[in-house]
Design a protein around this motif. Structure first.
Motif, short mmCIF file in Angstrom:
data_model
loop_
_atom_site.label_atom_id
_atom_site.label_comp_id
_atom_site.label_asym_id
_atom_site.label_seq_id
_atom_site.Cartn_x
_atom_site.Cartn_y
_atom_site.Cartn_z
N GLN A 164 -3.74 10.48 -3.13
CA GLN A 164 -3.92 11.13 -1.68
C GLN A 164 -4.71 12.30 -2.14
O GLN A 164 -5.64 12.61 -1.62
CB GLN A 164 -2.89 11.58 -1.18
CG GLN A 164 -3.08 11.96 0.10
CD GLN A 164 -1.63 12.26 1.16
OE1 GLN A 164 -1.05 13.16 0.65
NE2 GLN A 164 -1.47 11.60 2.00
N MET A 202 -6.49 -2.85 0.60
CA MET A 202 -6.35 -1.32 0.82
C MET A 202 -5.33 -1.14 2.07
O MET A 202 -4.28 -0.35 1.67
CB MET A 202 -7.72 -0.67 1.47
CG MET A 202 -8.77 -0.42 0.53
SD MET A 202 -10.18 0.47 1.25
CE MET A 202 -10.76 -0.73 2.36
N ASN A 229 -1.86 -1.63 0.13
CA ASN A 229 -1.46 -0.70 -0.68
C ASN A 229 -1.17 0.88 0.33
O ASN A 229 -0.41 1.42 -0.27
CB ASN A 229 -2.63 -0.01 -1.61
CG ASN A 229 -2.56 -0.99 -2.88
OD1 ASN A 229 -1.70 -1.07 -3.74
ND2 ASN A 229 -3.65 -1.87 -2.91
N ASN A 230 -1.97 0.89 1.15
CA ASN A 230 -1.61 2.04 2.13
C ASN A 230 -0.22 2.06 2.72
O ASN A 230 0.41 2.82 2.87
CB ASN A 230 -2.56 2.20 3.33
CG ASN A 230 -3.97 2.54 2.91
OD1 ASN A 230 -4.05 3.17 2.04
ND2 ASN A 230 -5.16 2.27 3.72
N SER A 241 1.53 5.10 1.32
CA SER A 241 1.61 6.19 2.37
C SER A 241 2.95 6.41 2.68
O SER A 241 3.16 7.49 2.99
CB SER A 241 0.62 5.74 3.52
OG SER A 241 1.26 4.70 4.21
#
Length: 208
Positions: free
Chosen positions: A111, A158, A161-162, A166
């Motif tokens: 991040q 993406m 993975n987010n 996250s």
């Protein structure tokens, strides 16, 4: 009298303690905001002593990345080492989620790298994400590269993975809303249930 011998872990060397401290601080503050003095203070040594182990901050950061990447890229390499079955994909998924719950530092470090930069960002991309972009394996008739023909495969990677990473960076903000520790066993179980449900829906989707 109990004469049993209790096994104890061997003492960690200075280099390992430096890596542990640096990993935590890079994850907390990012590359640019971290100084070698911060790391030395955390370890309890003088700053010049760090140079006996790492020649500069970038070398220390690279060593931190290498250790994390070795741990977090291993499950995908294991998945690609044999026939890709539905069961093995879900085992891989569970391993990844558990790794991030056990050590949120990689997600936090990523991040910071995304927002403020840092060296070796391409190394992170190549080791962690590019293999998923390039995968063309089959899972019991379902294509892992489901979004490839639509041009959305990179966005799907993406998004996945987010969803996983996250959680460990943002879930603490929702502690009160969740009503529980987001890193508890119960929360981990719910996170696993969610990502597996979503991934199963993707695999079962046949399109038009």
């Amino acid at each position: 009298m109990d004469n049993s011998v209790v096994a104890t872990a061997p003492p960690r060397g200075t280099s390992d303690r430096i890596l542990d401290a640096a990993e935590d601080i890079f994850a907390e503050k990012g590359y640019s905001a971290t100084s070698l003095g911060d790391v030395a203070d955390r370890v309890g040594i003088r700053s010049p002593s760090l140079y006996n182990h790492f020649k500069n901050k970038e070398a220390l950061y690279e060593a931190v990345l290498e250790r994390l990447l070795t741990d977090f890229s291993a499950p995908l390499a294991e998945l690609d080492s044999g026939p890709v079955t539905n069961e093995r994909v879900f085992q891989w998924l569970e391993t990844i989620v558990r790794l991030h719950h056990a050590n949120p530092n990689l997600a936090r470090l990523l991040q910071h790298a995304a927002l403020s930069g840092g060296p070796h960002t391409n190394q992170l991309i190549d080791r962690l994400f590019r293999p998923m972009f390039q995968s063309g394996a089959k899972i019991e008739g379902a294509d892992i590269s489901l979004f490839e023909n639509s041009g959305l495969q990179p966005w799907a990677v993406m998004a996945f993975n987010n969803l996983v990473m996250s959680y460990v960076t943002m879930a603490p903000m929702y502690r009160d809303l969740l009503g529980e520790d987001p890193f508890s066993d119960k929360a981990l179980k719910n996170q696993l249930k969610l990502v597996k449900t979503l991934l199963r829906a993707v695999f079962e989707y046949k399109g038009e």
